[in-house]
Design a protein around this motif. Structure first.
Motif, mmCIF file in Angstrom:
data_model
loop_
_atom_site.group_PDB
_atom_site.id
_atom_site.type_symbol
_atom_site.label_atom_id
_atom_site.label_comp_id
_atom_site.label_asym_id
_atom_site.label_seq_id
_atom_site.Cartn_x
_atom_site.Cartn_y
_atom_site.Cartn_z
ATOM 1 N N THR A 83 11.465 6.609 -0.052
ATOM 2 C CA THR A 83 10.828 7.925 -0.195
ATOM 3 C C THR A 83 9.859 8.252 0.924
ATOM 4 O OG1 THR A 83 8.991 7.040 -1.496
ATOM 5 C CG2 THR A 83 10.970 7.701 -2.693
ATOM 6 N N ASN A 84 9.483 7.249 1.731
ATOM 7 C CA ASN A 84 8.464 7.401 2.764
ATOM 8 C C ASN A 84 7.121 7.787 2.167
ATOM 9 O OD1 ASN A 84 7.821 7.096 5.488
ATOM 10 N ND2 ASN A 84 7.939 9.303 5.873
ATOM 11 N N ARG A 85 6.904 7.433 0.924
ATOM 12 C CA ARG A 85 5.633 7.678 0.232
ATOM 13 C C ARG A 85 5.172 6.384 -0.424
ATOM 14 N NH1 ARG A 85 4.242 12.573 -1.919
ATOM 15 N NH2 ARG A 85 2.252 11.481 -2.210
ATOM 16 N N THR A 86 3.878 6.108 -0.329
ATOM 17 C CA THR A 86 3.320 4.951 -1.037
ATOM 18 C C THR A 86 2.460 5.385 -2.223
ATOM 19 O OG1 THR A 86 1.318 4.873 0.342
ATOM 20 C CG2 THR A 86 3.239 3.600 1.085
ATOM 21 N N ARG A 87 2.073 6.656 -2.238
ATOM 22 C CA ARG A 87 1.182 7.206 -3.271
ATOM 23 C C ARG A 87 -0.029 6.277 -3.466
ATOM 24 N NH1 ARG A 87 2.813 11.748 -5.201
ATOM 25 N NH2 ARG A 87 0.999 11.785 -6.581
ATOM 26 N N THR A 88 -0.565 5.828 -2.351
ATOM 27 C CA THR A 88 -1.703 4.910 -2.360
ATOM 28 C C THR A 88 -2.793 5.449 -1.448
ATOM 29 O OG1 THR A 88 -0.239 3.014 -2.703
ATOM 30 C CG2 THR A 88 -2.467 2.549 -1.937
ATOM 31 N N ILE A 89 -4.025 5.368 -1.909
ATOM 32 C CA ILE A 89 -5.185 5.777 -1.119
ATOM 33 C C ILE A 89 -6.023 4.533 -0.824
ATOM 34 C CG2 ILE A 89 -7.343 7.106 -1.126
ATOM 35 C CD1 ILE A 89 -5.935 9.157 -2.909
ATOM 36 N N GLY A 90 -6.384 4.355 0.415
ATOM 37 C CA GLY A 90 -7.257 3.253 0.793
ATOM 38 C C GLY A 90 -8.712 3.645 0.584
#
Length: 343
Positions: A62-69
């Protein structure tokens, strides 16, 4: 050799639910177009098998990790720990996971930069930085790659967002309060900008406002006391005892104020009986009636919510540019500040 059971795969879930692999994939990604009964069967099969989605593999598709550092300088400090909780809760509400890097207040600037670089290398989609030390130009170097928000520190860099409490208003308001109590000689514990940008700004605001009010001011440099760590509180109290004409001490954080009050107690000194003492940040439990600290409360929870919303909105295209938002704080009148003692 010990045989370790293999983890269930998406094919196992499909076989258990009696559907195709593509249907399982669509259900687990939350896509539309699958009957409710089928979705329920797939989710039940996944739960029975203990199937966990491979986030790495999914992100490659999906080219998405849905993660915020999230980087916070000192998770042991009440301000940072409360902010971190707010960031994590709001990220979950917006459908994002959080990857955190934090220290115990001992990070040097280069170490903070290294920690942030590692977060970015994990393919996070956005980054929240909460540090009173890291220069803005080091934060800005990552802004061309992902959206960034600096949380809890005034900053107007055009390449990334910032959400913060107005330090000038807070510092001036603390000076106004102590002046209204009748103090005419006031000490201010100040930190150098290189030690903490927010604490430096609020201390300078206190000193400027006291000057405007024609109040005699004694500047105490925290760097002279155990390298600006609260372990220097005994030395600060000793310094105040050498200047009994100064009847109030404004400190740049609740932790400093509590450390000073604790040392005063060990010497049988009371606040405000012997010396009025104020803090800054207004973090629970320091604001409870039990402790009764006079302080300036920052809206930490709101800072966390707005920081995550700013990042998520930029990721999702609802916000096309960085924003800078200043929030109002609140004076907490406790028991540690009062009229000057009669000498």
């Amino acid at each position: 050799m010990l045989n370790t059971p293999s983890a269930p795969t998406i094919l196992d879930v499909a076989a258990r639910a009696g559907v195709s692999k593509s249907v399982v994939s669509r259900v687990l990604r939350g896509e539309y177009g699958v009957a409710v009964a089928t979705r329920d069967k797939v989710r039940a099969a996944a739960q029975e098998l203990g199937y966990v989605v491979n986030s790495v593999a999914q992100s490659m598709v999906t080219n998405r990790t849905r993660t915020i550092g999230v980087f916070v300088r000192d998770a042991a400090a009440p301000f940072y720990s409360q902010l971190l909780t707010s960031l994590q809760e709001q990220a979950a509400i917006r459908g994002y996971g959080v990857v955190t890097a934090t220290g115990a207040g001992r990070f040097a600037g280069p170490d903070e930069n290294t920690a942030i670089a590692r977060l970015v290398s994990l393919r996070v989609e956005g980054l929240v930085v909460s540090s009173g030390l890291l220069p803005s130009e080091l934060i800005a170097q990552y802004a061309s790659r992902i959206p960034i928000v600096l949380a809890g520190r005034p900053e107007q860099n055009p390449t990334f967002s910032s959400i913060y409490c107005d330090e000038n208003v807070g510092g001036a308001s603390m000076a106004d309060h102590i002046a209204a109590l009748g103090h005419t000689r006031v000490a201010v514990l100040s930190l150098a900008r290189e030690t903490s940008i927010p604490q430096f700004m609020r201390s300078e605001a206190m000193i400027r406002r006291l000057g405007d009010l024609n109040i005699e001011t004694l500047r105490l440099s925290a760097e002279e006391y155990s390298e600006a760590r609260i372990a220097g509180a005994p030395a600060v109290v000793s310094q105040m005892l050498k200047h009994p004409e100064y009847t109030a001490l404004l400190t740049p954080s609740d932790r400093w104020a509590i450390a000073v009050l604790e040392n005063m107690r060990s010497r049988n000194l009371t606040a405000p009986g012997h010396l009025s003492v104020t803090g800054y940040d207004g973090i629970w439990p320091f604001t409870t009636d039990l402790i009764g600290l006079t302080t300036w409360r920052q809206p930490v929870g709101e800072i966390g919510v707005l920081a995550i919303n700013s990042i998520a909105d930029q990721i999702e295209g609802a916000l096309s540019h960085p924003i800078h938002q200043s929030l109002n704080g609140e004076l907490i009148v406790g028991r540690t500040g009062g009229p000057p003692p009669v000498r």
